[in-house]
Design an enzyme around this catalytic site. Sequence first.
Site, PDB file in Angstrom:
ATOM      1  N   GLY A 184      -8.884  -4.291 -11.244  1.00  0.00           N
ATOM      2  CA  GLY A 184      -9.799  -4.416 -10.104  1.00  0.00           C
ATOM      3  C   GLY A 184      -9.197  -5.321  -9.040  1.00  0.00           C
ATOM      4  O   GLY A 184      -7.994  -5.562  -9.007  1.00  0.00           O
ATOM      5  N   HIS A 217     -10.138  31.567  22.410  1.00  0.00           N
ATOM      6  CA  HIS A 217      -8.781  31.804  22.958  1.00  0.00           C
ATOM      7  C   HIS A 217      -7.977  32.698  22.033  1.00  0.00           C
ATOM      8  O   HIS A 217      -6.783  32.468  21.836  1.00  0.00           O
ATOM      9  CB  HIS A 217      -8.085  30.450  23.180  1.00  0.00           C
ATOM     10  CG  HIS A 217      -8.796  29.590  24.175  1.00  0.00           C
ATOM     11  ND1 HIS A 217      -8.742  29.803  25.529  1.00  0.00           N
ATOM     12  CD2 HIS A 217      -9.644  28.552  23.997  1.00  0.00           C
ATOM     13  CE1 HIS A 217      -9.482  28.916  26.166  1.00  0.00           C
ATOM     14  NE2 HIS A 217     -10.041  28.132  25.254  1.00  0.00           N
ATOM     15  N   ARG A 243      -3.429   7.141 -15.765  1.00  0.00           N
ATOM     16  CA  ARG A 243      -4.063   6.424 -14.653  1.00  0.00           C
ATOM     17  C   ARG A 243      -3.030   5.919 -13.659  1.00  0.00           C
ATOM     18  O   ARG A 243      -3.362   5.451 -12.582  1.00  0.00           O
ATOM     19  CB  ARG A 243      -4.875   5.237 -15.191  1.00  0.00           C
ATOM     20  CG  ARG A 243      -6.015   5.621 -16.100  1.00  0.00           C
ATOM     21  CD  ARG A 243      -6.499   4.437 -16.914  1.00  0.00           C
ATOM     22  NE  ARG A 243      -7.294   3.543 -16.110  1.00  0.00           N
ATOM     23  CZ  ARG A 243      -8.633   3.596 -16.021  1.00  0.00           C
ATOM     24  NH1 ARG A 243      -9.286   4.517 -16.676  1.00  0.00           N
ATOM     25  NH2 ARG A 243      -9.316   2.749 -15.292  1.00  0.00           N
ATOM     26  N   LYS A 302      -7.134  22.627   1.437  1.00  0.00           N
ATOM     27  CA  LYS A 302      -7.673  22.525   0.065  1.00  0.00           C
ATOM     28  C   LYS A 302      -7.957  23.912  -0.474  1.00  0.00           C
ATOM     29  O   LYS A 302      -7.608  24.251  -1.591  1.00  0.00           O
ATOM     30  CB  LYS A 302      -8.979  21.704   0.038  1.00  0.00           C
ATOM     31  CG  LYS A 302      -8.874  20.212   0.139  1.00  0.00           C
ATOM     32  CD  LYS A 302      -8.121  19.500  -0.946  1.00  0.00           C
ATOM     33  CE  LYS A 302      -6.655  19.470  -0.815  1.00  0.00           C
ATOM     34  NZ  LYS A 302      -5.969  18.635   0.104  1.00  0.00           N
ATOM     35  N   TRP A 326      -1.334  -1.153 -11.707  1.00  0.00           N
ATOM     36  CA  TRP A 326      -1.065  -0.365 -10.504  1.00  0.00           C
ATOM     37  C   TRP A 326      -1.178  -1.355  -9.352  1.00  0.00           C
ATOM     38  O   TRP A 326      -2.288  -1.835  -9.065  1.00  0.00           O
ATOM     39  CB  TRP A 326      -2.087   0.756 -10.372  1.00  0.00           C
ATOM     40  CG  TRP A 326      -1.892   1.626  -9.185  1.00  0.00           C
ATOM     41  CD1 TRP A 326      -2.272   1.369  -7.894  1.00  0.00           C
ATOM     42  CD2 TRP A 326      -1.226   2.895  -9.121  1.00  0.00           C
ATOM     43  NE1 TRP A 326      -1.915   2.381  -7.067  1.00  0.00           N
ATOM     44  CE2 TRP A 326      -1.269   3.342  -7.778  1.00  0.00           C
ATOM     45  CE3 TRP A 326      -0.608   3.705 -10.061  1.00  0.00           C
ATOM     46  CZ2 TRP A 326      -0.719   4.549  -7.368  1.00  0.00           C
ATOM     47  CZ3 TRP A 326      -0.061   4.918  -9.648  1.00  0.00           C
ATOM     48  CH2 TRP A 326      -0.111   5.314  -8.332  1.00  0.00           C
TER      49      TRP A 326
HETATM   50  C1  AGP Z   1      -2.018  17.880  -0.393  1.00  0.00           C
HETATM   51  O1  AGP Z   1      -3.152  18.495  -1.017  1.00  0.00           O
HETATM   52  C2  AGP Z   1      -0.775  18.620  -0.697  1.00  0.00           C
HETATM   53  N1  AGP Z   1      -0.509  18.562  -2.098  1.00  0.00           N
HETATM   54  C3  AGP Z   1       0.411  18.277   0.184  1.00  0.00           C
HETATM   55  O2  AGP Z   1       0.125  18.794   1.459  1.00  0.00           O
HETATM   56  C4  AGP Z   1       0.731  16.781   0.385  1.00  0.00           C
HETATM   57  O3  AGP Z   1      -0.268  16.165   1.140  1.00  0.00           O
HETATM   58  C5  AGP Z   1       2.056  16.684   1.166  1.00  0.00           C
HETATM   59  O4  AGP Z   1       3.067  17.258   0.373  1.00  0.00           O
HETATM   60  C6  AGP Z   1       2.428  15.233   1.538  1.00  0.00           C
HETATM   61  O5  AGP Z   1       2.591  14.491   0.352  1.00  0.00           O
HETATM   62  P1  AGP Z   1       2.649  12.877   0.480  1.00  0.00           P
HETATM   63  O6  AGP Z   1       1.313  12.455   1.007  1.00  0.00           O
HETATM   64  O7  AGP Z   1       2.906  12.392  -0.915  1.00  0.00           O
HETATM   65  O8  AGP Z   1       3.756  12.529   1.434  1.00  0.00           O
END
Ligand code: AGP
Length: 603
Positions: A100, A502, A27, A483, A75
Amino acid sequence: MCGIVGYIGDNEKKEFLLNGLKELEYRGYDSAGIAVLKDGHISSYRALGKLENLVHKTASFSSDGFGLGMGHTRWATHGKPTEVNAHPHRGEFSYVIHNGIIENYKEIKENLQADGITFLSQTDSEVIVHKFEKFIREGLNAQEAFKSTINMLQGAYAILLITKDEPETIFFAKNAVPLILGQNANGEKFMSSSDSPLIGYATEVVYLEDGEYGWIKKDEISLFIDESPIIPIFQTLGRDKIYAQKDGFRFFMEKEIYEQSTVVSETLMGRVNDENIELDELKEIDFSNIDSIKICACGTSYHSGLAATYLFERLSKIRCSIEIASEFRYKKPLLDKRTLFIVISQSGETADTLEALKMAKKAGMQTLAICNVDNSSIVRLSNATLLTRAGIEKGVASTKAFATQMVTLWLLALYLGQHRKTINNETMQNEIKALLHTPSVLHVNDNTHEKIRRLSKRYLHGHGFFFIGRDIFFPLALEGALKLKEISYLHAEGYPSGEMKHGPIALADSELFTVALMPQNMLYDKTKSNVEELSARDATILVISPKEFDLADDFIKTSNQSHPMNEFFEMMIITQIFALEIAVRLGNDVDMPRNLAKSVTVE
Ligand code: AGP
C-alpha cells in the site's frame, strides 16, 4: 500491488513463504524478501528482480521447528527497485512488510529523523517499524506500540510486523488493500494478500475489513477495530488457485476493470490534498524553461495522451501536441529545448516510444515518463517519472493502466496549472473535488454490468462500429473502439462526433452500430445533433449518457456527475465491459487475444 505472506507454526517456514510469494508473482513485483523469527533470532533475506534470486540467496537457510515468518514481493511506488528498498524493512529488533502507500510518511519520517533515527531505504514503509520501536522505547508494550503506530498511519496498508520483543506473535493491520488470515486443524496460522498462497495449507480464512488490526499467535488471534475487540468470522477456503489469482473473476481483464477504483486511489495517494497537488517526483524538471509540451506514445497510451492535450491547454494554459511514436520517429520532427517531452507507456519497453524518447534526449529536451513499471527502459532514460501505480496488468487489452495514466496526467495538468498560476482557487477546488471523487466513480455497478451483458448479444455481427465523442470523449471513443477491436476482432473506429458528416455517415444504415458518448458536461447538444443525423439514416445507436435519449436503440444511463472527467471515467468502464461481454459471447480469449503482445518491444 505488492504481495504478502505470513506463517506461524512448526513446519518449514522458508518453503511456505517462497511458495506463497510464487503464487503472488502474477501481481507483479521488482524485488522480494523474507524474515523468519525462531529461537529469539530473526533471519532476513532480500533480493532484487525475480523470485529465483531470493530462492538462490536462501538456499542454505532452513527454518524447521516452531517459529514465525513473513514474505513480501514489492512493486515500487516510493523509491527505486533496489535491494535496500526491498521489504522486510528493519529497526533494531523488529521487521515490517507493507503493501500500500502511507500518505503521511514524510512527516512521520522527519519526526523520527529529528529523534536521530537513521533510515536505510527511500520507502514510505520503513517509517512503520521505526515508529513502532520508538513507542516501545517510550515504555509501551508491543501491543500498545503497534496500536499507536497504526493509529498514526494515513493511506492504504496491509502490514505484518515481527519483533524480538514478542517472539511468538505476528502483528497485522489492514486498510484499503487486502489481507487474509488463515488457519488449519494443525494449529498453523497463515496470512496472505490473496487466497492462492493459502490453498493447500489453510482450510479456513477470514478476510479482514478496513481498519482492522491485531496480533496472531499459534493458539490465538486478537482482532480489533477502533480499539474494540471483535471475533474473527472464519469461512472455508476455496481450492482453485488460478480462480483465486483472478480473485474469482472470469478473466484477468475483468478483474483489472473492477480493480480500477482501488488502484486509482493508490495513484492519488500522497499526491493531492484539499488545497493542492504535490508531485515530488518532478523536482528534476525545470518548468521555468518550458513553454510547450509534446506527448509521444502508442495504442492505449496514445489515447490517454490525446485526452491529456485537452487538459494541458485548458487547465495549464500550455501548448500541447501529441504524436504516435512510430510516426514521430521517421518524420524528422522539429524539436525545441523549451518543449517538455512526455512519453506514456504502461510497460516502459515499447520500442517506438523508447526510440522517440532517445530522439528527444538527443535534442536536449527535458523528458518525463508516465509509466507503470519502475526501472523499465523508458523510466531509466527519462529525466523524471510519474509512476501510475496500477500494479501488474495481466490482460493484454489495457484497462487499469489507461485509467491510472489518465489520473496521473490530470494530476500533472493541475500541478502545472498551479505552478504557472493559470488555475484560480475555485477551479482548483472543483478539480480536486472531482479528482478525489474518481475512485468512487470507478466502482462497477453490478446492474450496469448485467445490462451491458444482456444487450451485448445484439452487437455480435454487422459491418462495424463507430464510437463517437467530442473533446476528451473523442480519445475515449478511440479507446473504446480499440478495446472492442482487440478482444472481439470486430471492426470499430473511434471518431470525433463532428466528423461524421465529413464522410463516415455514408456508412449509416441499420447494420452500422454507433456507440455515442453523450456526457452532459461537455458539448451535449452538439453531440446530440450529430447522433440525430445518424439516427435519421437508420443507424443502430447505443447511447451512453446521463440524459434520456429517445432516438437510441439501446441506452445505458450514467450517473449525474458534475465534472466531465468523472463522466469520462464512468463511460470508460462501460466501454471496457461492453468490449469484454461481446468478446465473451464470441468465445474469444479475453486475456490473450490473437496476434497481440502485452508489450511491443520490436518495431
Ligand atoms: C492496449 O490495450 C494495447 N495492448 C496496446 O495498444 C498498448 O497500449 C500499446 O502497445 C502501448 O503499450 P505501452 O503502454 O506499454 O507502451
